[in-house]
Write a protein that holds these residues in place. Structure first.
Motif: not given
Length: 408
Positions: A50-51, A56, A75, A80-81, A83-84, A88, A99
């Motif tokens: 997400t960065s 990604f 994450s 959102k983090d 999910e991204t 990926s 996480t």
């Protein structure tokens, strides 16, 4: 007693890349990831998707390029983090989402302006949400090193209940002493319900130079995974060095531990990471520094020449380095000088060696190190093949690379 396997979680491509001035492109990350798989690491933390779009993409490409190793994406405890990260990892054969959230009083109060109860709620939600994308979810309790053990145990117990498969106990600021960190791991092992179902992981920073010591103590007290980087690179003073923790385990069989690392590839991947990141390895760095197997003291050189183990606890070949180095300086003795001449094809008897050594010292007092070219110049200076002081000094030429010098 059966040996216990320690999993190696490499975060060179994530935490390692956070060094100021260090930027890896996707191509370089894929090359390093493939080498890490060959090295035998169990987990590659490929990035923080997400960065940036670039990160990604890098995680995506690594997933396509690596076959057997677990690929992990970082994450925050933010939907959102997560999910991204999940997106990926879609091409990964063995995906893991990493996480978590800060758990220390400092983080709860100043970073999140929150309460312990709300932090636990967020931790649970993050794990539950990550499980929608992957089965393998690692939870990190950021700043666990400064988190009170009772609250940390409560956090761990809750995330285990909701599906965490790995729990990471980071000493985020390098704050802990080894015994303190080890006791924290032991406390969790003894007080967290369900802890036997998951992998407990160390993630130690090197702010006080204790990252490797803390990681070692952590696994001796029950952790089964070490998070580390090649050359110890990483945020601020860096992370636990992969080569250090792996070789400590390899050299100390009484610990009854082992890893799946092919240690003979350590030197080559160290050089690759240094070249790609632009982060030079300090000369005196353990295992991979240029001086790690170099000897300049006459006493040490004499011992090494007679038997390598006198001054080396590690065989350089075990980490992919051909041999030890004898560096000629003003501190070197006759045995080292004779050894280096022998490597060049010159065999000096005692009288010749004494004469050459006296000239050598005059050169060495003026320079940091004497090169092979200068050794040949010193031989010419000694005039060993000419009549001198009523002695005839001559060479026995068997071939151009094998010259025996005698004094008669």
């Amino acid at each position: 007693m059966e040996k216990r396997r320690i999993q190696i979680f490499d975060t060179t491509l994530r935490d390692g890349e956070q060094v100021p001035g260090c930027k890896l492109n996707t191509k370089e990350k894929v090359i390093i990831a493939k080498k890490l798989e060959l090295l035998g690491v169990d987990v590659i933390e490929a990035g923080f998707p997400t960065s940036s779009p670039g990160d990604f993409q890098s995680v995506q490409e690594i997933c396509k390029s690596v076959s057997n190793t677990i690929i992990c994406a970082l994450s925050r405890a933010v939907d959102k983090d997560i999910e991204t990260a999940g997106l990926s990892l879609q091409s990964a054969k063995r995906p893991r989402i990493h996480t978590g959230i800060g758990t220390s009083n400092c983080h709860i109060r100043y970073k999140f302006n929150s309460t312990p109860e709300k932090i636990i709620e967020r931790a649970i939600h993050a794990v539950k949400y990550a499980k929608k994308f992957v089965e393998d979810v690692e939870f990190y309790a950021e700043d666990a090193g400064r988190t009170e053990n009772i609250f940390l145990a409560k956090v761990c117990e809750n995330v285990i209940k909701y599906g965490a498969t790995v729990i990471n106990i980071p000493d985020t600021t390098g704050y802990c002493l080894p015994e303190e960190y080890g006791n924290k791991i032991r406390f969790l092992k003894e007080n967290v319900k369900g802890i036997h179902k998951i992998i407990l992981s160390t993630h130690c920073h090197n702010d006080l130079g204790l990252a490797t010591a803390n990681s070692l103590t952590g696994i001796m007290y029950g952790a089964n995974q070490v998070e580390c980087t090649i050359n110890g690179i990483g945020e601020r003073a860096g992370n636990t060095s992969l080569e250090e923790i792996v070789m400590i385990i390899k050299q100390n069989s009484h610990l009854n531990l082992f890893t799946n690392i092919n240690t003979k590839l350590i030197a080559s991947i160290s050089n690759l990471v240094s070249e790609c990141t632009g982060m030079k390895v300090q000369a005196n760095k353990a295992i991979v520094g240029i001086n790690a197997f170099s000897h300049s003291s006459g006493i040490h050189q004499d011992g090494i020449i007679k038997k390598r183990e006198t001054y080396e606890s590690i065989n350089p070949k075990d980490v992919g380095i051909d041999k030890s180095s004898i560096i000629l300086t003003a501190r070197s003795g006759r045995s080292a000088l004779a050894y280096r001449y022998k490597k060049l094809g010159y065999f000096l008897n005692q009288n010749a060696l004494d004469l050459v050594y006296s000239i050598f010292l005059k050169y060495a007092d003026k320079k940091k190190e004497i090169t092979d070219m200068e050794l040949k110049t010193i031989l010419k200076k000694a005039n060993l093949n000419k009549e001198k002081n009523n002695q005839v000094l001559h060479t026995n030429n068997t071939n151009s690379n094998n010259i025996r010098i005698n004094v008669v």
